[in-house]
Write an enzyme that holds these catalytic residues in place. Sequence first.
Site, PDB file in Angstrom:
ATOM      1  N   CYS A 192       0.851  -1.193   0.000  1.00  0.00           N
ATOM      2  CA  CYS A 192       0.000   0.000   0.000  1.00  0.00           C
ATOM      3  C   CYS A 192       0.881   1.236   0.000  1.00  0.00           C
ATOM      4  O   CYS A 192       2.015   1.217   0.493  1.00  0.00           O
ATOM      5  CB  CYS A 192      -0.913  -0.008   1.233  1.00  0.00           C
ATOM      6  SG  CYS A 192      -2.169   1.314   1.204  1.00  0.00           S
ATOM      7  N   CYS A 244      -4.462  -0.217  10.185  1.00  0.00           N
ATOM      8  CA  CYS A 244      -4.641  -1.199   9.102  1.00  0.00           C
ATOM      9  C   CYS A 244      -4.585  -2.625   9.655  1.00  0.00           C
ATOM     10  O   CYS A 244      -3.686  -2.980  10.413  1.00  0.00           O
ATOM     11  CB  CYS A 244      -3.548  -1.017   8.059  1.00  0.00           C
ATOM     12  SG  CYS A 244      -3.657  -2.185   6.677  1.00  0.00           S
ATOM     13  N   CYS A 297      -1.876   3.861   7.165  1.00  0.00           N
ATOM     14  CA  CYS A 297      -2.944   3.970   8.157  1.00  0.00           C
ATOM     15  C   CYS A 297      -2.569   3.204   9.427  1.00  0.00           C
ATOM     16  O   CYS A 297      -2.231   2.014   9.366  1.00  0.00           O
ATOM     17  CB  CYS A 297      -4.249   3.431   7.595  1.00  0.00           C
ATOM     18  SG  CYS A 297      -4.746   4.285   6.089  1.00  0.00           S
TER      19      CYS A 297
END
Length: 316
Positions: free
Chosen positions: A40, A47, A44
Site C-alpha cells: 500500500c 490497518c 494507516c
Amino acid sequence: MDISVPSIILLSTLVFLALINRRHRCQIPVSVNYHFTRRCNKTCGFCFHTATTSHIEDLAKAKEGLRLLKQAGMRKINFAGGEPFLYPKFLGEMIDFCKQTLRLESISIVSNGSLIKESFLRKHGKNVDILAVSCDSFDETTNVKIGRGSGNQVQKLYEIASWCRKYNIKFKINTVVNKLNFMEDMNEHIRALQPFRWKCFQVLIVDGENDSAATLRDGRQFTITDAEFGLFCRRHSGQQCFVPEPNRLMAKSYLILDEYMRFLDRNGKQPSRPIVEVGVEKALQSVFWDEPAFLERGGIYDWEKESCSDGQGLDW
C-alpha cells in the site's frame, strides 16, 4: 407400525442435525474479498491487513482460482489490498475476466482512492459494479494523523464520485470509526457526495496484524468503545446510505482470500491451503467463516449496478 412421540422427536432431531452438518460441509462462497496484494502507498495506523509480504500471484493462476470460486458458487468478488491500484494492469485483467468470462453478478473494488485514474474507469468501468473509496475524515489534518492524508484526499474523493456517475458505477464510501474521528460530523459531505452506500466500521484489532508494538501497525491507540461507536452511529443515522458495522459483525464474517489465494481464518487457526492446490470446498472446511454473521450484516444485497442508475436509496 406405531411410532412413539419420543421416537419421532429423536428422528426429527437427527434429520435436523444432518442438515446442519451438510450445510456446514457445503458452505457456498457467495461473496469473496480477494486481497491480491498487501502493498500500500498509505500508512494507516489501524490497518488490519498489513504489508507483511510483497507477493502477488501469477495472473494465470489467479484466474484459475477465480474460476474455481465461480464453480463453487461465488456471485460477487471484491478486489482489495493493500492498495489494488498499485497494479492497474493486473486489476484490469481480473475485472474484465470476472465480468466477461465468468459472468459474475458483481465486481467491486476497495481503494484508498489516491491512485485511481479516469483512464482506468474509461477502459474497465463497464465491468465494475461498485467502487468503494476509504475516507476516514473530511478534515485533512485528521487524515494525516491517521496515515491516509497527503492534503488532497477530500478533493480526490469528490472527483472519483463524479467519475462513477459518468461511467455508471455505484459509488461507495468506507469509513473506519476510530479515536480520531468518532466525534466528527460528516453529514454535510455525505449528503453532497451521495454514495449509494456508506459503510462505517468500528476500528478492529486483528491478532498478528495490528495488535502490538511488534506488528507493522499498532491499532490499539485508535480503538473506541461500543458506546463511542454508538455515538457516531446516532449522529449519522439519518443518512439513508448509512451502514454501521460493529466489531461483533465484522470480525469473522468476511470471507477473505489472501495474496496466495488462501482463505484466512479469523478464529486463530492457520490459513487454508491455496484453493488452486486443494480446491475451494476443502479450503473452506479448514477455516472458520461466520456465515450467519455474514447474513446478519447484510452480506447479500442489490449489488448489480444496472438496478440503480441514480446511486441512491439502497438498503441492506
